[in-house]
Design an enzyme around this catalytic site. Structure first.
Site, PDB file in Angstrom:
ATOM      1  N   ASP A  12       0.814  -1.221   0.000  1.00  0.00           N
ATOM      2  CA  ASP A  12       0.000   0.000   0.000  1.00  0.00           C
ATOM      3  C   ASP A  12       0.848   1.272   0.000  1.00  0.00           C
ATOM      4  O   ASP A  12       0.503   2.257   0.656  1.00  0.00           O
ATOM      5  CB  ASP A  12      -0.945  -0.014   1.212  1.00  0.00           C
ATOM      6  CG  ASP A  12      -1.983  -1.121   1.113  1.00  0.00           C
ATOM      7  OD1 ASP A  12      -2.405  -1.439  -0.016  1.00  0.00           O
ATOM      8  OD2 ASP A  12      -2.360  -1.679   2.150  1.00  0.00           O
ATOM      9  N   ASP A  60      -6.845  -5.918  -4.990  1.00  0.00           N
ATOM     10  CA  ASP A  60      -7.817  -5.720  -3.908  1.00  0.00           C
ATOM     11  C   ASP A  60      -8.686  -4.516  -4.220  1.00  0.00           C
ATOM     12  O   ASP A  60      -8.441  -3.420  -3.737  1.00  0.00           O
ATOM     13  CB  ASP A  60      -7.051  -5.529  -2.577  1.00  0.00           C
ATOM     14  CG  ASP A  60      -7.984  -5.396  -1.396  1.00  0.00           C
ATOM     15  OD1 ASP A  60      -9.213  -5.470  -1.588  1.00  0.00           O
ATOM     16  OD2 ASP A  60      -7.478  -5.234  -0.269  1.00  0.00           O
ATOM     17  N   PHE A  61      -9.712  -4.754  -5.053  1.00  0.00           N
ATOM     18  CA  PHE A  61     -10.645  -3.666  -5.361  1.00  0.00           C
ATOM     19  C   PHE A  61     -11.949  -3.794  -4.573  1.00  0.00           C
ATOM     20  O   PHE A  61     -12.847  -2.985  -4.744  1.00  0.00           O
ATOM     21  CB  PHE A  61     -10.936  -3.626  -6.867  1.00  0.00           C
ATOM     22  CG  PHE A  61      -9.795  -3.051  -7.668  1.00  0.00           C
ATOM     23  CD1 PHE A  61      -9.424  -1.730  -7.486  1.00  0.00           C
ATOM     24  CD2 PHE A  61      -9.095  -3.820  -8.576  1.00  0.00           C
ATOM     25  CE1 PHE A  61      -8.372  -1.185  -8.206  1.00  0.00           C
ATOM     26  CE2 PHE A  61      -8.042  -3.286  -9.298  1.00  0.00           C
ATOM     27  CZ  PHE A  61      -7.673  -1.968  -9.111  1.00  0.00           C
ATOM     28  N   LYS A  62     -12.050  -4.832  -3.770  1.00  0.00           N
ATOM     29  CA  LYS A  62     -13.282  -5.073  -2.981  1.00  0.00           C
ATOM     30  C   LYS A  62     -14.508  -4.738  -3.836  1.00  0.00           C
ATOM     31  O   LYS A  62     -15.371  -3.924  -3.464  1.00  0.00           O
ATOM     32  CB  LYS A  62     -13.265  -4.270  -1.688  1.00  0.00           C
ATOM     33  CG  LYS A  62     -12.128  -4.705  -0.766  1.00  0.00           C
ATOM     34  CD  LYS A  62     -12.271  -4.206   0.633  1.00  0.00           C
ATOM     35  CE  LYS A  62     -11.147  -4.700   1.521  1.00  0.00           C
ATOM     36  NZ  LYS A  62      -9.820  -4.146   1.164  1.00  0.00           N
ATOM     37  N   ILE A  66     -23.396  -3.934  -9.044  1.00  0.00           N
ATOM     38  CA  ILE A  66     -24.360  -4.809  -9.714  1.00  0.00           C
ATOM     39  C   ILE A  66     -23.586  -5.745 -10.647  1.00  0.00           C
ATOM     40  O   ILE A  66     -22.439  -5.461 -11.018  1.00  0.00           O
ATOM     41  CB  ILE A  66     -25.422  -4.002 -10.501  1.00  0.00           C
ATOM     42  CG1 ILE A  66     -24.749  -3.137 -11.576  1.00  0.00           C
ATOM     43  CG2 ILE A  66     -26.256  -3.152  -9.552  1.00  0.00           C
ATOM     44  CD1 ILE A  66     -25.723  -2.529 -12.580  1.00  0.00           C
ATOM     45  N   ASN A  68     -23.481  -6.421 -13.856  1.00  0.00           N
ATOM     46  CA  ASN A  68     -22.869  -5.920 -15.089  1.00  0.00           C
ATOM     47  C   ASN A  68     -21.634  -5.078 -14.803  1.00  0.00           C
ATOM     48  O   ASN A  68     -20.611  -5.214 -15.480  1.00  0.00           O
ATOM     49  CB  ASN A  68     -23.885  -5.106 -15.909  1.00  0.00           C
ATOM     50  CG  ASN A  68     -23.315  -4.723 -17.256  1.00  0.00           C
ATOM     51  OD1 ASN A  68     -22.939  -5.591 -18.040  1.00  0.00           O
ATOM     52  ND2 ASN A  68     -23.204  -3.431 -17.512  1.00  0.00           N
ATOM     53  N   GLN A 175      -2.320  -4.192  12.706  1.00  0.00           N
ATOM     54  CA  GLN A 175      -3.688  -4.247  13.259  1.00  0.00           C
ATOM     55  C   GLN A 175      -3.782  -5.159  14.485  1.00  0.00           C
ATOM     56  O   GLN A 175      -4.861  -5.349  15.050  1.00  0.00           O
ATOM     57  CB  GLN A 175      -4.681  -4.716  12.199  1.00  0.00           C
ATOM     58  CG  GLN A 175      -4.888  -3.729  11.065  1.00  0.00           C
ATOM     59  CD  GLN A 175      -5.943  -4.238  10.088  1.00  0.00           C
ATOM     60  OE1 GLN A 175      -7.113  -4.390  10.405  1.00  0.00           O
ATOM     61  NE2 GLN A 175      -5.516  -4.518   8.876  1.00  0.00           N
TER      62      GLN A 175
END
Ligand code: XMP
Length: 220
Positions: A12, A60-62, A66, A68, A175
């Site tokens: 990142d 990692d675009f999460k 919808i 399409n 984390q």
């Protein structure tokens, strides 16, 4: 994706040269590199092909739209050279099916987020995480993303899905999660970002995490 060190680097950073330097530095200690919005928005999609020289790339675009739109996004991700994409499961089966269809056309993989690793991940996602995990298994996803910050949840999800899906687990280090704990709980890979890329020596940091996991797997 081959399982050797069981470590995935979450890269990142937002500088292209730094990203490439770190990827090259840690390549022997990571099985894949996860790239997401910070790096791709800063440097462009072409960074995927540049980093793919060093390791398989998980985008990692999460993805959470919808069917399409999900299809269009996944096509772009795989055309750019990614080996896998991370998508959200809460958008439902039809949206997930669209991602899996595109992935199978490209012979690539889909990971589905069941429950996120940050404290807020327990608010809305945890109550539906097991239903999402079951749906991901039925839909034929390759794997799940489950929280290293809650190894007991990884254990629960592993019990639920058996060996049907792989589990990749973010939340180690910065984390608060511990790599050996989450591997012991049933994850196949840990995802580590800041504890590696912000370390004085990313290579040593990755090597230490890989060694910790190796010792856990040997039962030491
Ligand atoms: P750090 O620096 O905390 O980075 O080691 C963790 C990386 O993993 C991503 N992340 C997640 N991705 N589900 C996901 O799909 C999650 O629950 C989750 N938690 C963290 C985070 O964006 C960073 O790249």
């Amino acid at each position: 994706m081959e399982r050797n060190t069981c470590v995935i680097l979450a890269l990142d950073v937002t500088d292209r040269k730094e990203a490439i330097r770190i990827a090259e530095d840690v390549r022997e200690f990571v099985d894949a590199i996860k790239v997401g919005y910070p790096l791709i928005l800063a440097t462009g999609l072409r960074i995927i092909r540049e980093l793919a020289e060093f390791a398989p790339i998980i985008a990692d675009f999460k993805v959470a739209d919808i069917p399409n739109t999900n299809r269009l996004i996944c096509e772009q991700v795989f055309e750019a050279g990614a080996d896998a994409v991370i998508v959200q499961g809460f958008t439902g089966r039809d949206s997930l099916d669209a991602c899996i269809e595109v992935a199978s056309e490209y012979r690539k993989d889909v990971f589905v987020v069941s429950e996120m690793s940050h404290p807020g991940g327990a608010e809305f996602m945890q109550p539906v995480a097991e239903a999402i995990a079951k749906m991901a298994a039925e839909a034929g996803a390759f794997g799940l993303v489950a929280p290293a910050t809650r190894p007991e949840r990884v254990k629960r999800i592993r019990k639920l899905i058996g060996d049907k899906l792989t589990i990749i687990s973010p939340g180690v280090g910065a984390q608060g999660g511990k790599a050996s704990d989450v591997i012991a709980a049933g994850a196949d890979w840990v995802i580590v970002g800041r504890s590696i890329y912000k370390a004085e020596s990313p290579k040593e940091a990755a090597c230490e995490i890989a060694a910790e996991i190796e010792a856990e797997l040997r039962g030491e």
